[in-house]
Scaffold this active site. Sequence first.
Site, PDB file in Angstrom:
ATOM      1  N   THR A 164     -39.642 -10.890 -59.392  1.00  0.00           N
ATOM      2  CA  THR A 164     -40.970 -11.688 -59.369  1.00  0.00           C
ATOM      3  C   THR A 164     -42.032 -10.592 -58.712  1.00  0.00           C
ATOM      4  O   THR A 164     -41.805 -10.382 -57.434  1.00  0.00           O
ATOM      5  CB  THR A 164     -40.905 -12.894 -58.599  1.00  0.00           C
ATOM      6  OG1 THR A 164     -40.021 -12.596 -57.434  1.00  0.00           O
ATOM      7  CG2 THR A 164     -39.876 -13.882 -59.601  1.00  0.00           C
ATOM      8  N   ARG A 217     -23.938  -3.849 -55.442  1.00  0.00           N
ATOM      9  CA  ARG A 217     -23.031  -3.654 -56.539  1.00  0.00           C
ATOM     10  C   ARG A 217     -23.019  -2.609 -57.375  1.00  0.00           C
ATOM     11  O   ARG A 217     -24.259  -2.068 -57.781  1.00  0.00           O
ATOM     12  CB  ARG A 217     -23.325  -4.941 -57.304  1.00  0.00           C
ATOM     13  CG  ARG A 217     -22.783  -6.117 -56.917  1.00  0.00           C
ATOM     14  CD  ARG A 217     -21.371  -6.550 -56.371  1.00  0.00           C
ATOM     15  NE  ARG A 217     -21.089  -7.765 -55.985  1.00  0.00           N
ATOM     16  CZ  ARG A 217     -21.107  -8.228 -54.747  1.00  0.00           C
ATOM     17  NH1 ARG A 217     -21.299  -7.282 -53.620  1.00  0.00           N
ATOM     18  NH2 ARG A 217     -20.775  -9.488 -54.367  1.00  0.00           N
ATOM     19  N   GLU A 245     -14.119  -1.358 -58.236  1.00  0.00           N
ATOM     20  CA  GLU A 245     -13.366  -1.237 -56.846  1.00  0.00           C
ATOM     21  C   GLU A 245     -12.044  -2.073 -57.219  1.00  0.00           C
ATOM     22  O   GLU A 245     -11.769  -2.948 -57.730  1.00  0.00           O
ATOM     23  CB  GLU A 245     -14.180  -2.038 -55.906  1.00  0.00           C
ATOM     24  CG  GLU A 245     -15.682  -1.561 -55.707  1.00  0.00           C
ATOM     25  CD  GLU A 245     -16.435  -2.458 -54.759  1.00  0.00           C
ATOM     26  OE1 GLU A 245     -15.924  -3.373 -54.124  1.00  0.00           O
ATOM     27  OE2 GLU A 245     -17.793  -2.062 -54.497  1.00  0.00           O
ATOM     28  N   HIS A 263     -16.914  -0.829 -49.185  1.00  0.00           N
ATOM     29  CA  HIS A 263     -17.427  -2.034 -49.459  1.00  0.00           C
ATOM     30  C   HIS A 263     -17.278  -2.784 -48.197  1.00  0.00           C
ATOM     31  O   HIS A 263     -16.628  -3.917 -47.873  1.00  0.00           O
ATOM     32  CB  HIS A 263     -16.783  -3.011 -50.304  1.00  0.00           C
ATOM     33  CG  HIS A 263     -17.468  -4.158 -51.032  1.00  0.00           C
ATOM     34  ND1 HIS A 263     -17.601  -4.467 -52.332  1.00  0.00           N
ATOM     35  CD2 HIS A 263     -18.468  -5.045 -50.225  1.00  0.00           C
ATOM     36  CE1 HIS A 263     -18.288  -5.595 -52.298  1.00  0.00           C
ATOM     37  NE2 HIS A 263     -18.884  -5.870 -51.263  1.00  0.00           N
ATOM     38  N   ILE A 264     -17.823  -2.176 -47.048  1.00  0.00           N
ATOM     39  CA  ILE A 264     -17.893  -2.750 -45.620  1.00  0.00           C
ATOM     40  C   ILE A 264     -18.931  -3.360 -45.065  1.00  0.00           C
ATOM     41  O   ILE A 264     -19.252  -3.494 -44.009  1.00  0.00           O
ATOM     42  CB  ILE A 264     -17.137  -1.470 -44.595  1.00  0.00           C
ATOM     43  CG1 ILE A 264     -18.173  -0.557 -44.715  1.00  0.00           C
ATOM     44  CG2 ILE A 264     -15.725  -1.401 -45.048  1.00  0.00           C
ATOM     45  CD1 ILE A 264     -17.823   0.563 -43.673  1.00  0.00           C
TER      46      ILE A 264
END
Length: 296
Positions: A164, A217, A245, A263-264
């Site tokens: 937006t 992601r 992952e 992914h921490i």
Amino acid sequence: MRVLATRRLPGEAWNELRDVEIGTPDRRRDDVEVLIVANETVHEAVLDLLPSLRLVANFGVGYDRIDIAACRSRGIGVTNTPGVLDAATADLALALMLAARRRLVEGDDLVRGGDWDIHWADGPFLGREVSGATLGIVGLGRIGSAVAKRARGFDMRVIFHRLTRGNDAGYRELDDLLRESDIVSLHTPLSTETTGLLSRERLALLRDGATLVNTARGAVVDEEALIDELVSGRITAGLDVFANEPEAPEALRGLPNVVLTPHIASATVETRTAMTRIVVYNVLAFEHGEPLKTPV
Ligand code: DGY
């Protein structure tokens, strides 16, 4: 009320739940009313196995692997854990910027490997400044805004892109942001609109020496194209998330110009405890017939 959870969650709040079974929804269960997941896939086939399901409580803010429309059409509520992980995720984004641009992991490897045999003034570890750099934030929601706040402490010039538009001075079209930034940090949820958002063509717009940081992601970026850019040595990156992952592409593992973490972004005791607290609030609210605290 039978609760099925894919794992035990950390923190004291978990103990407030009764009748929780740890397991995966891989067979028909007529008794399960609440399913607790950490963004594991919940689609029609899973819902078919759980005909009594009324709530999916997600441990995490991102719910891209949960079919929200399918849940809605079956009258199943979905909740997530917004807000409590903004600071930890923003902190990690900054850590990845610093690590990638100041070559922290390379330097650490050198020292640990016993290979440090040159004077600092001759050292090959010239990095790129973080202070004063132009930071392009893609997705200026809660987490993106927390990154912007931290970036100001580093005297960075912050520009941003979001779906937006708005009238803010820092807004840029995505392609312009990529051309203008020294560092690009991704903070957009994964959706059909954002899958592959950083395509090969767009990655090519990054400046030589730019740094891409992804704590959002993996699939927001064309991973193959990113690997090609990193192999060429043209850019650097700090990656906490990957398309497939828990695997990180083999091709990235030997590269000096990318810092890889598993992914921490939300992985602090404080944040994970707070995330569990929200999951438990939602499950208890459902049990008591009260409005859900953080419905999606
Ligand atoms: C989330 O919350 O979606 C993260 O990926 C886990 O921190």
